[in-house]
Design a protein around this motif. Structure first.
Motif, PDB file in Angstrom:
ATOM      1  N   GLY A 208     -25.330  18.947 -48.440  1.00 36.62           N
ATOM      2  CA  GLY A 208     -26.562  18.812 -47.685  1.00 36.62           C
ATOM      3  C   GLY A 208     -26.454  17.795 -46.569  1.00 36.62           C
ATOM      4  O   GLY A 208     -25.442  17.107 -46.392  1.00 36.62           O
ATOM      5  N   THR A 209     -27.515  17.704 -45.793  1.00 34.12           N
ATOM      6  CA  THR A 209     -27.645  16.718 -44.726  1.00 34.12           C
ATOM      7  C   THR A 209     -29.042  16.118 -44.820  1.00 34.12           C
ATOM      8  O   THR A 209     -29.922  16.667 -45.464  1.00 34.12           O
ATOM      9  N   VAL A 210     -29.233  14.981 -44.169  1.00 34.20           N
ATOM     10  CA  VAL A 210     -30.515  14.293 -44.182  1.00 34.20           C
ATOM     11  C   VAL A 210     -30.967  14.081 -42.743  1.00 34.20           C
ATOM     12  O   VAL A 210     -30.208  13.579 -41.913  1.00 34.20           O
ATOM     13  N   ASP A 211     -32.209  14.464 -42.443  1.00 33.67           N
ATOM     14  CA  ASP A 211     -32.817  14.212 -41.138  1.00 33.67           C
ATOM     15  C   ASP A 211     -33.501  12.850 -41.206  1.00 33.67           C
ATOM     16  O   ASP A 211     -34.570  12.706 -41.807  1.00 33.67           O
ATOM     17  N   THR A 212     -32.877  11.835 -40.604  1.00 30.59           N
ATOM     18  CA  THR A 212     -33.380  10.466 -40.707  1.00 30.59           C
ATOM     19  C   THR A 212     -34.809  10.362 -40.189  1.00 30.59           C
ATOM     20  O   THR A 212     -35.665   9.699 -40.796  1.00 30.59           O
ATOM     21  N   HIS A 213     -35.078  11.005 -39.068  1.00 26.71           N
ATOM     22  CA  HIS A 213     -36.423  10.934 -38.481  1.00 26.71           C
ATOM     23  C   HIS A 213     -37.464  11.493 -39.440  1.00 26.71           C
ATOM     24  O   HIS A 213     -38.555  10.929 -39.588  1.00 26.71           O
ATOM     25  N   THR A 289     -29.521   7.125 -45.889  1.00 23.27           N
ATOM     26  CA  THR A 289     -30.170   8.334 -45.371  1.00 23.27           C
ATOM     27  C   THR A 289     -29.120   9.387 -45.052  1.00 23.27           C
ATOM     28  O   THR A 289     -29.192  10.093 -44.047  1.00 23.27           O
ATOM     29  N   GLY A 290     -28.117   9.474 -45.923  1.00 20.17           N
ATOM     30  CA  GLY A 290     -27.050  10.454 -45.767  1.00 20.17           C
ATOM     31  C   GLY A 290     -26.626  10.981 -47.119  1.00 20.17           C
ATOM     32  O   GLY A 290     -27.386  10.947 -48.084  1.00 20.17           O
ATOM     33  N   CYS A 291     -25.373  11.425 -47.198  1.00 20.01           N
ATOM     34  CA  CYS A 291     -24.886  12.110 -48.398  1.00 20.01           C
ATOM     35  C   CYS A 291     -23.648  11.455 -48.998  1.00 20.01           C
ATOM     36  O   CYS A 291     -23.051  12.013 -49.924  1.00 20.01           O
ATOM     37  N   LEU A 292     -23.250  10.289 -48.511  1.00 17.27           N
ATOM     38  CA  LEU A 292     -22.048   9.621 -49.007  1.00 17.27           C
ATOM     39  C   LEU A 292     -22.376   8.712 -50.183  1.00 17.27           C
ATOM     40  O   LEU A 292     -23.427   8.069 -50.214  1.00 17.27           O
ATOM     41  N   ILE A 293     -21.450   8.636 -51.129  1.00 20.14           N
ATOM     42  CA  ILE A 293     -21.544   7.686 -52.219  1.00 20.14           C
ATOM     43  C   ILE A 293     -20.131   7.365 -52.694  1.00 20.14           C
ATOM     44  O   ILE A 293     -19.254   8.244 -52.706  1.00 20.14           O
ATOM     45  N   GLY A 294     -19.896   6.104 -53.049  1.00 18.48           N
ATOM     46  CA  GLY A 294     -18.551   5.754 -53.483  1.00 18.48           C
ATOM     47  C   GLY A 294     -18.464   4.354 -54.060  1.00 18.48           C
ATOM     48  O   GLY A 294     -19.463   3.633 -54.170  1.00 18.48           O
ATOM     49  N   TYR A 295     -17.241   3.992 -54.420  1.00 18.15           N
ATOM     50  CA  TYR A 295     -16.949   2.698 -55.015  1.00 18.15           C
ATOM     51  C   TYR A 295     -16.391   1.737 -53.959  1.00 18.15           C
ATOM     52  O   TYR A 295     -15.643   2.136 -53.064  1.00 18.15           O
ATOM     53  N   LEU A 296     -16.705   0.450 -54.160  1.00 18.37           N
ATOM     54  CA  LEU A 296     -16.145  -0.638 -53.378  1.00 18.37           C
ATOM     55  C   LEU A 296     -15.118  -1.392 -54.220  1.00 18.37           C
ATOM     56  O   LEU A 296     -15.409  -1.759 -55.371  1.00 18.37           O
ATOM     57  N   PHE A 297     -13.948  -1.630 -53.654  1.00 22.47           N
ATOM     58  CA  PHE A 297     -12.901  -2.405 -54.316  1.00 22.47           C
ATOM     59  C   PHE A 297     -12.477  -3.546 -53.393  1.00 22.47           C
ATOM     60  O   PHE A 297     -12.207  -3.321 -52.212  1.00 22.47           O
TER      61      PHE A 297
END
Length: 328
Positions: A208-213, A289-297
């Motif tokens: 998917g995508t997200v329309d920020t506005h 306001t997007g579709c990314l998710i992840g880990y920080l190392f």
């Protein structure tokens, strides 16, 4: 629309005079000379801008009834490139392959300086996926403007860049080569946060995508309800940057990602949170306001850990990517 695979694009653009608009004072003599003569006898000129992996923080600047949307974007070592090669081109003129917003930025640049682009060829390339939270359109705009500053041998004027961004869209702070606390709607840098902090990341893109506005109203209402929690989160984040402590920054980013679940949830968030300690990740980041998710190392994952992470994300139905974010 950009090829999601980042394919190289090339076209001819031979009639780039700015369209009609408000009359402006004529350019200074030095600029007028450039307009009459065109760029000196040079080859291809380029502008480059990095993108983001979402944000380490997105929320109100401070608790209150009328919050501003503040962001600390998460710069990534992935880029947009824009090229211009002066010289007459055969065949009919075609629109540049830069996207509507980048074309608008070029028009506003030429109008501001009272310049006419000479005949030549535009081309563009990007690592950044569209509509997922990588600041692709802002990076395209900034890369286009940087290219035009080079074409006309002008010093890069940050006020001009911010003015053009403000006329086009809410923007991330990719025009800076450091972290910053930034009001995305007002295009105002509240605080520069330096280059001492960096991370290694493992991330996925959900469908998917997200329309920020379209979601701005929902975000602002959420910020009003959770304002004090966001204020504590931002305070902790800024303390982490001030002390150069990436682990503290990662903890605050995880809180910001958790708060984001209340308005624009990520499907994989619960699984990532439950397995964070198993993988030794220092935190979780999202494109709010997007579709990314992840880990920080804070340390580079070795080959075995990358294999485990890839298998884990594959079990969730996603292909894992690895990238270096921030600086440090």
């Amino acid at each position: 629309m950009r090829d999601p695979a980042g394919a190289h694009r090339l076209c001819r653009f031979t009639n780039a005079s700015p369209p009609g608009g408000p009359e402006r004072a004529g350019p200074a003599p030095a600029v007028r000379d450039r307009e009459e003569q065109g760029p000196p006898g040079r080859g291809t000129l380029s502008g480059v801008c990095h993108g983001t992996l979402g944000e380490l923080y997105q929320g109100p600047l401070r608790a209150g009834a009328d919050p501003d949307i503040a962001v600390v974007s998460f710069p990534v070592n992935l880029h947009s490139w824009v090229y211009f090669t002066p010289g007459a081109a055969a065949g009919p003129p075609q629109p540049p392959p830069l996207g509507e917003k980048a074309v608008a930025a070029a028009r506003l640049f030429l109008e501001h300086y009272g310049l006419t682009l000479p005949p030549g060829e535009w081309s563009a390339h990007s690592d950044l996926r569209v509509g997922v939270g990588m600041a692709s359109s802002t990076a395209d705009i900034v890369a286009t403007l940087r290219c035009l500053f080079h074409v006309f041998s002008l010093p890069c004027d940050m006020d001009v860049v911010l003015g053009i961004l403000g006329a086009i869209e809410r923007a991330d702070s990719v025009f800076l080569d450091e972290f910053a606390l930034h009001l995305s709607g007002r295009h105002r840098v509240v605080r520069r946060l330096g280059t001492d902090v960096g991370f290694h990341t493992a991330f996925v893109t959900e469908p998917g995508t997200v329309d920020t506005h379209a979601v701005t109203g929902r975000l602002l209402e959420h910020y009003r309800r959770r304002g004090e929690e966001y204020e504590r989160c931002l305070t902790d984040l800024l303390k982490g940057f001030a002390s150069g402590d990436p682990a503290a920054v990662a903890r605050a980013a995880t809180v910001s990602a958790t708060l984001s679940q209340g308005v624009l949830p990520k499907t994989a968030f619960g699984s990532l949170l439950a397995h964070r300690e198993r993988f030794g990740a220092d935190g979780i980041f999202v494109a709010h306001t997007g579709c990314l998710i992840g880990y920080l190392f804070t340390r580079r994952p070795d080959a075995d850990l990358k294999s485990e992470l890839s298998a884990f994300f594959h079990s969730l139905g996603h292909q894992c990517s690895f990238a270096q974010g921030g600086y440090g």
